[in-house]
Motif scaffolding. Structure first.
Motif, PDB file in Angstrom:
ATOM      1  N   UNK A  74       0.838  -1.208   0.000  1.00 23.84           N
ATOM      2  CA  UNK A  74       0.000   0.000   0.000  1.00 23.84           C
ATOM      3  C   UNK A  74       0.870   1.254   0.000  1.00 23.84           C
ATOM      4  N   UNK A  75       1.964   1.236   0.756  1.00 21.44           N
ATOM      5  CA  UNK A  75       2.866   2.390   0.797  1.00 21.44           C
ATOM      6  C   UNK A  75       3.489   2.650  -0.571  1.00 21.44           C
ATOM      7  N   UNK A  76       3.731   1.581  -1.325  1.00 27.27           N
ATOM      8  CA  UNK A  76       4.310   1.757  -2.645  1.00 27.27           C
ATOM      9  C   UNK A  76       3.398   2.461  -3.621  1.00 27.27           C
ATOM     10  N   UNK A  77       2.098   2.484  -3.320  1.00 24.71           N
ATOM     11  CA  UNK A  77       1.139   3.179  -4.190  1.00 24.71           C
ATOM     12  C   UNK A  77       0.983   4.645  -3.825  1.00 24.71           C
ATOM     13  N   UNK A  78       1.553   5.071  -2.703  1.00 27.40           N
ATOM     14  CA  UNK A  78       1.433   6.454  -2.242  1.00 27.40           C
ATOM     15  C   UNK A  78       2.669   7.233  -2.688  1.00 27.40           C
ATOM     16  N   UNK A  79       2.494   8.390  -3.344  1.00 28.41           N
ATOM     17  CA  UNK A  79       3.652   9.181  -3.790  1.00 28.41           C
ATOM     18  C   UNK A  79       4.575   9.543  -2.626  1.00 28.41           C
ATOM     19  N   UNK A  80       5.868   9.476  -2.883  1.00 27.92           N
ATOM     20  CA  UNK A  80       6.925   9.841  -1.938  1.00 27.92           C
ATOM     21  C   UNK A  80       7.020   8.890  -0.737  1.00 27.92           C
ATOM     22  N   UNK A  81       6.295   7.765  -0.776  1.00 22.93           N
ATOM     23  CA  UNK A  81       6.400   6.779   0.301  1.00 22.93           C
ATOM     24  C   UNK A  81       7.153   5.534  -0.170  1.00 22.93           C
ATOM     25  N   UNK A  82       7.903   5.667  -1.248  1.00 23.81           N
ATOM     26  CA  UNK A  82       8.620   4.521  -1.801  1.00 23.81           C
ATOM     27  C   UNK A  82       9.652   3.979  -0.816  1.00 23.81           C
ATOM     28  N   UNK A  83      10.236   4.875  -0.019  1.00 26.22           N
ATOM     29  CA  UNK A  83      11.264   4.435   0.933  1.00 26.22           C
ATOM     30  C   UNK A  83      10.678   3.489   1.991  1.00 26.22           C
ATOM     31  N   UNK A 117       1.014 -22.395   8.597  1.00 26.22           N
ATOM     32  CA  UNK A 117       0.432 -21.352   7.738  1.00 26.22           C
ATOM     33  C   UNK A 117       1.308 -21.102   6.517  1.00 26.22           C
ATOM     34  N   UNK A 118       1.574 -22.175   5.785  1.00 28.67           N
ATOM     35  CA  UNK A 118       2.431 -22.053   4.610  1.00 28.67           C
ATOM     36  C   UNK A 118       1.843 -21.088   3.589  1.00 28.67           C
ATOM     37  N   UNK A 119       0.520 -21.132   3.364  1.00 29.37           N
ATOM     38  CA  UNK A 119      -0.099 -20.236   2.392  1.00 29.37           C
ATOM     39  C   UNK A 119       0.024 -18.779   2.794  1.00 29.37           C
ATOM     40  N   UNK A 120      -0.219 -18.475   4.064  1.00 29.90           N
ATOM     41  CA  UNK A 120      -0.095 -17.105   4.558  1.00 29.90           C
ATOM     42  C   UNK A 120       1.334 -16.615   4.419  1.00 29.90           C
ATOM     43  N   UNK A 121       2.282 -17.476   4.762  1.00 23.96           N
ATOM     44  CA  UNK A 121       3.689 -17.109   4.669  1.00 23.96           C
ATOM     45  C   UNK A 121       4.088 -16.827   3.224  1.00 23.96           C
ATOM     46  N   UNK A 122       3.642 -17.679   2.309  1.00 26.18           N
ATOM     47  CA  UNK A 122       3.957 -17.473   0.887  1.00 26.18           C
ATOM     48  C   UNK A 122       3.373 -16.160   0.379  1.00 26.18           C
ATOM     49  N   UNK A 123       2.124 -15.894   0.739  1.00 26.25           N
ATOM     50  CA  UNK A 123       1.476 -14.663   0.308  1.00 26.25           C
ATOM     51  C   UNK A 123       2.193 -13.446   0.877  1.00 26.25           C
ATOM     52  N   UNK A 124       2.661 -13.524   2.127  1.00 28.36           N
ATOM     53  CA  UNK A 124       3.417 -12.419   2.721  1.00 28.36           C
ATOM     54  C   UNK A 124       4.709 -12.165   1.989  1.00 28.36           C
ATOM     55  N   UNK A 125       5.406 -13.244   1.592  1.00 27.71           N
ATOM     56  CA  UNK A 125       6.654 -13.075   0.841  1.00 27.71           C
ATOM     57  C   UNK A 125       6.393 -12.444  -0.523  1.00 27.71           C
ATOM     58  N   UNK A 126       5.307 -12.866  -1.181  1.00 28.08           N
ATOM     59  CA  UNK A 126       4.964 -12.294  -2.493  1.00 28.08           C
ATOM     60  C   UNK A 126       4.647 -10.803  -2.355  1.00 28.08           C
ATOM     61  N   UNK A 127       3.883 -10.448  -1.334  1.00 27.70           N
ATOM     62  CA  UNK A 127       3.570  -9.032  -1.117  1.00 27.70           C
ATOM     63  C   UNK A 127       4.835  -8.225  -0.812  1.00 27.70           C
ATOM     64  N   UNK A 128       5.771  -8.830  -0.084  1.00 30.73           N
ATOM     65  CA  UNK A 128       7.043  -8.148   0.161  1.00 30.73           C
ATOM     66  C   UNK A 128       7.787  -7.867  -1.129  1.00 30.73           C
ATOM     67  N   UNK A 129       7.766  -8.836  -2.055  1.00 32.42           N
ATOM     68  CA  UNK A 129       8.419  -8.636  -3.354  1.00 32.42           C
ATOM     69  C   UNK A 129       7.709  -7.551  -4.155  1.00 32.42           C
ATOM     70  N   UNK A 130       6.374  -7.550  -4.099  1.00 27.71           N
ATOM     71  CA  UNK A 130       5.603  -6.507  -4.791  1.00 27.71           C
ATOM     72  C   UNK A 130       5.942  -5.135  -4.217  1.00 27.71           C
ATOM     73  N   UNK A 131       6.046  -5.040  -2.895  1.00 23.79           N
ATOM     74  CA  UNK A 131       6.391  -3.764  -2.267  1.00 23.79           C
ATOM     75  C   UNK A 131       7.770  -3.281  -2.716  1.00 23.79           C
ATOM     76  N   UNK A 172      10.910   0.640  -6.053  1.00 23.14           N
ATOM     77  CA  UNK A 172      11.858   0.999  -7.111  1.00 23.14           C
ATOM     78  C   UNK A 172      11.187   1.903  -8.143  1.00 23.14           C
ATOM     79  N   UNK A 173       9.977   1.526  -8.557  1.00 24.67           N
ATOM     80  CA  UNK A 173       9.240   2.350  -9.527  1.00 24.67           C
ATOM     81  C   UNK A 173       8.950   3.731  -8.953  1.00 24.67           C
ATOM     82  N   UNK A 174       8.517   3.791  -7.693  1.00 19.19           N
ATOM     83  CA  UNK A 174       8.233   5.072  -7.059  1.00 19.19           C
ATOM     84  C   UNK A 174       9.466   5.947  -6.950  1.00 19.19           C
TER      85      UNK A 174
END
Length: 291
Positions: free
Chosen positions: A42-51, A78-92, A97-99
């Motif tokens: 979510x922070x990655x979608x907010x301008x100037x919050x890329x850091x 909770x393997x599924x929850x853990x995997x989803x958290x790692x994927x979201x971390x990669x998305x962030x 970087x884009x921001x």
């Protein structure tokens, strides 16, 4: 006295708290990875919050990978929850970087615009010609202009750059933009005019901007101001049904735009100083007009 002996009580067997070979479930890493991944994305979608997105993304990715390791060893469920958290971390991380790229580009553009504004385009000047003199004479006859409105064409040397110009002189900017101000002509405001004070005199000038650049010119940013007399008192702009609209619209390359302005000056004023600023990227030019 007889003695009674109590038979020994059978001891209860010790029951272990949990069955041998089982360990408590440790799902904390996966849950933390999911929460931090969501906040980071979510922070990655907010301008100037890329850091912030970058920091949380790294932590979420590390916790997610560690949580997957626990799940594989059977220490977490909770393997599924853990995997989803790692994927979201990669998305962030990707969003951060884009921001960062977009932010640095925007800042660079702003700095370039500021530098361009500071290094405004300067103007040279050229004296007015016969056509301008005829046009001023026509305006003077229509509005009761004084005799100097129809002055003969100028033959004096070209003024130096930055020097105050006279009526019908043209300010020529480095990029080809040209601004011409006519001589001042007496003007009679209508009965509903705004900006005219009783006892003062009104004067009209024509401002012509010719776009000889290679790009469109936004005339909405043009400002025209005037001061009257040796004391340089503010000459208020007059608005009525014929003057006061100002510049508007876009001027194409090779085209020109003409707007008439009227100013209120004290009755004893002998000159009217007109300043025209074409916009942020150009220096303002001044004309000293005799009244």
């Amino acid at each position: 006295m007889s003695q009674f002996t109590q038979p020994p009580q059978p001891q209860q067997p010790y029951a272990p708290a949990q069955e041998p070979g089982l360990r408590p479930v440790r799902n904390g890493l996966g849950t933390a990875a999911l929460v931090l991944g969501i906040i980071g994305a979510v922070s990655g979608l907010i301008p100037f919050m890329f850091w912030l997105a970058g920091i949380l993304g790294v932590i979420a990715l590390i916790l997610g990978l560690a949580g997957r390791g626990r799940a594989k060893r059977g220490e977490a469920s909770n393997k599924g929850v853990t995997t989803f958290g790692a994927v979201l971390g990669l998305v962030a991380l990707i969003l951060s970087v884009v921001g960062a790229v977009l932010t640095f580009k925007a800042v660079d553009d702003v700095v370039n615009d500021i530098n361009k504004s500071v290094a405004d385009s300067s103007a040279s000047a050229k004296p007015g010609g016969a056509d301008d003199a005829k046009g001023d004479a026509k305006d003077g006859a229509k509005d009761g202009a004084k005799g100097d409105t129809a002055d003969a064409p100028k033959t004096e040397d070209e003024p130096a750059a930055g020097e105050t110009l006279a009526g019908r002189d043209t300010a020529v900017y480095d990029d080809g933009l040209e601004v011409t101000v006519s001589s001042a002509a007496a003007y009679t405001p209508d009965a509903y005019a705004a900006g005219h004070t009783k006892g003062n005199r009104a004067y009209k000038v024509s401002v012509v901007i010719e776009n000889k650049t290679k790009e469109k010119f936004d005339s909405a940013l043009v400002s025209v101001d005037a001061r009257a007399g040796d004391d340089g008192v503010n000459a208020e702009q007059i608005f009525d049904g014929k003057v006061g609209e100002g510049f508007s619209g876009t001027v194409l390359p090779g085209k020109k735009i003409t707007v008439q302005f009227a100013f209120d000056a004290p009755a004893d004023a002998k000159n009217l100083s007109v300043e025209v600023s074409p916009g942020f990227d150009w220096d303002a030019s001044q004309w000293d007009l005799k009244l």
